[in-house]
Design an enzyme around this catalytic site. Structure first.
Site, PDB file in Angstrom:
ATOM      1  N   ASP A  42     -11.279  13.394  10.825  1.00  0.00           N
ATOM      2  CA  ASP A  42     -10.876  12.795  11.525  1.00  0.00           C
ATOM      3  C   ASP A  42     -10.556  13.864  13.123  1.00  0.00           C
ATOM      4  OD1 ASP A  42      -9.669  10.109  12.856  1.00  0.00           O
ATOM      5  OD2 ASP A  42      -7.715  11.358  12.302  1.00  0.00           O
ATOM      6  N   ASP A  44      -7.205  12.032  15.663  1.00  0.00           N
ATOM      7  CA  ASP A  44      -6.173  12.224  16.780  1.00  0.00           C
ATOM      8  C   ASP A  44      -5.650  11.533  14.978  1.00  0.00           C
ATOM      9  OD1 ASP A  44      -4.289  10.466  18.022  1.00  0.00           O
ATOM     10  OD2 ASP A  44      -4.323   9.024  16.786  1.00  0.00           O
ATOM     11  N   ASP A 180      -6.315  11.331   7.848  1.00  0.00           N
ATOM     12  CA  ASP A 180      -4.809  10.913   7.412  1.00  0.00           C
ATOM     13  C   ASP A 180      -4.746   9.745   7.003  1.00  0.00           C
ATOM     14  OD1 ASP A 180      -5.676  10.557  11.085  1.00  0.00           O
ATOM     15  OD2 ASP A 180      -3.424   9.834  10.512  1.00  0.00           O
TER      16      ASP A 180
END
Length: 237
Positions: A42, A44, A180
């Site tokens: 991922d 951001d 995250d």
């Protein structure tokens, strides 16, 4: 990305295939890390510090905290949708001015390149955000990168990740999805890959859902060199 190459997540054959691959290489196996050949990230909040003001974006769009921004906007039509995407792009551009990398990013990418691991990116961000990341980093560290502007359903749908696995000719058990958020874990699990969460002070519940947890990006080096065991989430132990 070629739409004709897309793989549809959620079919019986997909789930059976990913189940068999995961059973072949369990996260608890001492040699699991040796089977890994590719990492999908991922962006951001994972490769970069969170830099997009989603609260501001929601206020400007009139979308509540409980609603998925991209799901809602994709249901709009015509000028309403065009204006919504303009707002999203504007807030993202403001965030890109604050873009900073997470600790350990450069040594991690150097290691992955040196050891010839395949690297991919699946992000809900725009192609513009992705290009800004690459420009700031100084080179393109990804073999395959997929943004929301590519013809795939956005996360947590697994189509983009399954597409990468197909392009790489790898089994899900040979790949780790690193993120995250809960969406990142859902994508990895739906595609059958191992899942790894970069820990922060807001994703404690997400950490429990993943196979692996790391505190810094370059801890992924230890995962790949020394094994999964020190990094297993409580649920995986």
């Amino acid at each position: 990305s070629d739409p004709s190459q897309r793989l549809r997540a959620g079919t019986y054959s997909d789930h059976l295939r990913t189940y068999m691959f995961r059973m072949a290489t369990s996260v608890s196996s001492p040699s699991s890390h040796k089977a890994i050949k590719g990492i999908i990230f991922d962006m951001d909040g994972t490769l970069t510090l969170p830099c997009i003001d989603f609260a501001l974006m929601r206020r400007r769009l009139g979308i509540s905290e409980k609603q998925d921004i991209l799901e809602v906007v994709s249901s709009y039509e015509g000028e309403k949708q065009k204006e919504a995407y303009r707002i999203i792009d504007e807030v993202e551009r403001e965030g890109r001015d604050r873009l900073k990398f997470h600790d350990g990013l450069e040594p991690m990418f150097n290691f992955l390149k040196q050891k010839s691991y395949k690297t991919g990116l699946v992000t809900r961000n725009s192609e513009g955000s992705l290009n800004d990341f690459i420009q700031k980093y100084g080179s393109n560290p990804f073999d395959i990168k997929i943004s929301r502007d590519d013809p795939f359903p956005h996360k947590p749908h697994a189509d983009s990740t399954l597409h990468i696995l197909k392009k790489w000719s790898l089994q899900p058990s040979e790949v780790i999805f690193v993120g995250d958020s809960l969406d990142d874990v859902k994508v990895g699990k739906a595609a059958g890959t191992f899942t790894c969460v970069l820990k922060n002070d807001k994703n404690g519940d997400v950490q429990k859902e993943a196979d692996l947890n790391i505190d810094k990006l370059d801890h992924l080096i230890k995962v790949l060199e020394d094994g999964f065991e020190p990094f297993l989430s409580k649920q995986s132990q």
